[in-house]
Design a protein around this motif. Structure first.
Motif, mmCIF file in Angstrom:
data_model
loop_
_atom_site.group_PDB
_atom_site.id
_atom_site.type_symbol
_atom_site.label_atom_id
_atom_site.label_comp_id
_atom_site.label_asym_id
_atom_site.label_seq_id
_atom_site.Cartn_x
_atom_site.Cartn_y
_atom_site.Cartn_z
ATOM 1 N N GLY A 163 0.810 -1.208 0.000
ATOM 2 C CA GLY A 163 0.000 0.000 0.000
ATOM 3 C C GLY A 163 0.847 1.263 0.000
ATOM 4 O O GLY A 163 2.011 1.252 0.443
ATOM 5 N N LEU A 164 0.270 2.361 -0.502
ATOM 6 C CA LEU A 164 0.923 3.662 -0.524
ATOM 7 C C LEU A 164 -0.037 4.702 0.054
ATOM 8 O O LEU A 164 -1.236 4.653 -0.216
ATOM 9 C CB LEU A 164 1.243 4.076 -1.964
ATOM 10 N N GLU A 165 0.504 5.629 0.857
ATOM 11 C CA GLU A 165 -0.349 6.649 1.457
ATOM 12 C C GLU A 165 0.372 7.992 1.408
ATOM 13 O O GLU A 165 1.532 8.086 1.818
ATOM 14 C CB GLU A 165 -0.659 6.277 2.923
ATOM 15 N N TRP A 166 -0.316 9.017 0.905
ATOM 16 C CA TRP A 166 0.289 10.351 0.770
ATOM 17 C C TRP A 166 -0.742 11.415 1.156
ATOM 18 O O TRP A 166 -1.927 11.270 0.856
ATOM 19 C CB TRP A 166 0.739 10.586 -0.676
ATOM 20 N N ALA A 167 -0.263 12.461 1.830
ATOM 21 C CA ALA A 167 -1.162 13.545 2.237
ATOM 22 C C ALA A 167 -0.532 14.891 1.880
ATOM 23 O O ALA A 167 0.624 15.146 2.199
ATOM 24 C CB ALA A 167 -1.443 13.469 3.736
ATOM 25 N N GLN A 168 -1.315 15.735 1.227
ATOM 26 C CA GLN A 168 -0.824 17.017 0.729
ATOM 27 C C GLN A 168 -0.308 17.931 1.833
ATOM 28 O O GLN A 168 0.564 18.749 1.600
ATOM 29 C CB GLN A 168 -1.949 17.711 -0.038
ATOM 30 N N GLU A 169 -0.871 17.818 3.047
ATOM 31 C CA GLU A 169 -0.432 18.733 4.101
ATOM 32 C C GLU A 169 0.883 18.266 4.746
ATOM 33 O O GLU A 169 1.439 18.965 5.590
ATOM 34 C CB GLU A 169 -1.553 18.926 5.128
ATOM 35 N N ASP A 170 1.358 17.091 4.363
ATOM 36 C CA ASP A 170 2.655 16.589 4.830
ATOM 37 C C ASP A 170 3.365 16.005 3.600
ATOM 38 O O ASP A 170 3.680 14.816 3.554
ATOM 39 C CB ASP A 170 2.410 15.498 5.882
ATOM 40 N N PRO A 171 3.615 16.855 2.593
ATOM 41 C CA PRO A 171 3.869 16.332 1.246
ATOM 42 C C PRO A 171 5.249 15.764 1.003
ATOM 43 O O PRO A 171 5.483 15.150 -0.027
ATOM 44 C CB PRO A 171 3.665 17.567 0.362
ATOM 45 N N ASN A 172 6.169 15.956 1.969
ATOM 46 C CA ASN A 172 7.537 15.473 1.741
ATOM 47 C C ASN A 172 7.707 14.005 2.081
ATOM 48 O O ASN A 172 8.820 13.473 2.013
ATOM 49 C CB ASN A 172 8.532 16.322 2.543
ATOM 50 N N TYR A 173 6.622 13.372 2.496
ATOM 51 C CA TYR A 173 6.688 11.972 2.942
ATOM 52 C C TYR A 173 5.667 11.109 2.222
ATOM 53 O O TYR A 173 4.570 11.564 1.888
ATOM 54 C CB TYR A 173 6.450 11.899 4.460
ATOM 55 N N LEU A 174 6.063 9.843 2.018
ATOM 56 C CA LEU A 174 5.169 8.857 1.409
ATOM 57 C C LEU A 174 5.306 7.569 2.207
ATOM 58 O O LEU A 174 6.425 7.076 2.407
ATOM 59 C CB LEU A 174 5.596 8.615 -0.048
ATOM 60 N N TRP A 175 4.181 7.062 2.688
ATOM 61 C CA TRP A 175 4.220 5.783 3.408
ATOM 62 C C TRP A 175 4.079 4.638 2.415
ATOM 63 O O TRP A 175 3.176 4.656 1.579
ATOM 64 C CB TRP A 175 3.083 5.701 4.429
ATOM 65 N N PHE A 176 4.965 3.660 2.564
ATOM 66 C CA PHE A 176 4.913 2.462 1.713
ATOM 67 C C PHE A 176 4.904 1.251 2.624
ATOM 68 O O PHE A 176 5.776 1.115 3.490
ATOM 69 C CB PHE A 176 6.149 2.440 0.801
ATOM 70 N N THR A 177 3.909 0.403 2.448
ATOM 71 C CA THR A 177 3.857 -0.830 3.236
ATOM 72 C C THR A 177 3.872 -2.036 2.310
ATOM 73 O O THR A 177 2.857 -2.361 1.693
ATOM 74 C CB THR A 177 2.571 -0.892 4.102
#
Ligand SMILES: NC(=O)c1ccc[n+]([C@@H]2O[C@H](COP(=O)([O-])OP(=O)(O)OC[C@H]3O[C@@H](n4cnc5c(N)ncnc54)[C@H](O)[C@@H]3O)[C@@H](O)[C@H]2O)c1
Length: 377
Positions: free
Chosen positions: A272-286
């Motif tokens: 899975g991948l999760e991204w949020a515009q208000e914390d845009p420098n990070y991407l969660w990858f599981t």
């Protein structure tokens, strides 16, 4: 190389996104604003141009006068940014495209589906380029997510959850003199969609950009919660993609506590991948069955799509303006290449993406009118 001569339509005194385009166009030093028809009346247009320091004879009363004269000037504008309310996008873009002047236009493409189709025809007939500023596609971690999907890191996509909640229309601020709220809640200027057109299209475009999935059909429930408001201020949409993936899209402008909460979650059979515009420098990858990994902008293990879209080292935040500037920087690449008659492959949103966005709005409105029936685009 001399900066590209840029004109602007809209973006006068007190406007919102025009100022963002001006900053974004300057970040890499590749554009210079030299002319404008910046407002809805000649008087306000000229005053806004003067406030920006434009030469008096290049502050125009309206966009038609500007297109005609600039096309005749030896050093006329090479590109224009269109940052007016939605209903002006088509008539303004048409005037420049037919004179071979490149157009960088904000979203949604137009206020009606008929205009969107006419604009596609005008853009495809013209030698000039057309770029749509779905600016969230310019963020490095969004580019990284797209690349990870393409290289199979999360496997076959099953579930797409995308949302864009805001809260600034929780009250009837359109009745209290908010210019931005006024035209956004007016069907003549905004189009048939309110919230769904204004920010739902960003969410939809982001999901399409990252996943590459084509929408098959949707079922939408549009609501106008604020009394007297003529367009939706909240929308829930169920999405069925070609190939079997399922999705949900929520956008709202009446969700207290939410500012620009654009968020995308994509789940495949391998991860899975999760991204949020208000914390845009990070991407969660599981990766499925393993601990969550936090990937960073320009950080260790970053893919080329992330690294090449980053300007400064990891840990120093980049955000909205830099993402927007990536769109301008890549538009400059295309404009320079177009001078030699060749346009390379690129990631920029096109007039066809714009048509798809307006078709998405249209489908949501049609579905909602039929009690959230399933409809095709
Ligand atoms: N990409 C994004 O993140 C983003 C964010 C906000 C807005 N937008 C889009 O940008 C556009 C403008 O939104 P905004 O919030 O800046 O609106 P705004 O009301 O703040 O500004 C609109 C400007 O256009 C001018 N204008 C109106 N009619 C005109 C005409 N005929 N000729 C020249 N100028 C004219 C107005 O005077 C004003 O200066 C909209 O299409 C909106 O959907 C995009």
């Amino acid at each position: 190389m001399a900066p590209i001569r840029l004109g602007m339509i809209g973006g006068g005194n007190d406007a919102f996104i025009g100022g963002v385009h001006r900053i974004a166009s300057r970040i890499d030093g590749r554009f210079q604003l030299v002319a404008g028809a910046l407002s809805s009346t000649a008087e306000k247009s000229k005053a806004s141009g003067a406030a920006l320091g434009l030469a008096e004879d290049r502050c125009y009363g309206d966009f038609t006068e500007m297109a005609k004269r600039e096309a005749r000037l030896k050093e006329g504008v090479e590109a224009v940014a269109i940052v007016t309310p939605n209903h002006v996008h088509y008539p303004a873009a048409r005037e420049f495209l037919k004179r071979g002047i490149h157009v960088i236009c904000d979203k949604p493409l137009t206020s009606t589906l008929a205009d969107a189709k006419k604009l596609v025809a005008a853009a495809e007939k013209s030698d000039a380029l057309f770029v749509l500023t779905h600016n969230y596609t310019g963020y490095p971690m969004v580019r990284q997510a797209r690349e990870m999907v393409r290289q199979g890191d999360i496997g076959t996509i099953r579930v797409v959850q995308v949302e864009y909640p805001q809260d600034w229309l929780t009250d009837a601020v359109e009745a209290d003199g908010s210019k931005q709220a006024e035209w956004r809640t007016d069907p003549e200027r905004s189009g048939a969609g309110g919230c769904v057109g204004d920010i739902g299209t960003h969410a939809y475009n982001l999901a399409r950009f990252v996943t590459g999935l084509q929408l098959d059909s949707l079922a939408a429930d549009l609501t106008s919660f604020v009394e007297g408001r003529r367009l939706d201020d909240n929308v829930h949409v169920m999405l069925r993609f070609e190939g079997g993936a399922k999705g949900m899209l929520w956008s709202s402008q009446v969700a207290p506590g939410n500012e620009n909460g654009l968020r995308l979650r994509v789940y495949g059979d391998k991860g899975g991948l999760e991204w949020a515009q208000e914390d845009p420098n990070y991407l969660w990858f599981t990766p499925h069955g393993e601990p969550k990994r936090l990937l960073t902008r320009n950080g260790a293990g970053g893919l080329e799509a992330n690294l090449s879209a980053s300007r400064i080292p990891p840990g120093h935040p980049e955000g909205y303006l830099e993402g927007f500037a990536n769109i301008y920087n890549e538009a400059a690449d295309l404009i320079v290449a177009a001078r030699e008659g060749k346009v390379p492959d690129h990631l920029l949103p096109t007039v066809r993406d714009g048509l798809e966005g307006v078709a998405f709005i249209d489908a949501c409105v049609r579905s909602s009118k039929r009690d959230a029936a399933w409809v095709r685009l």
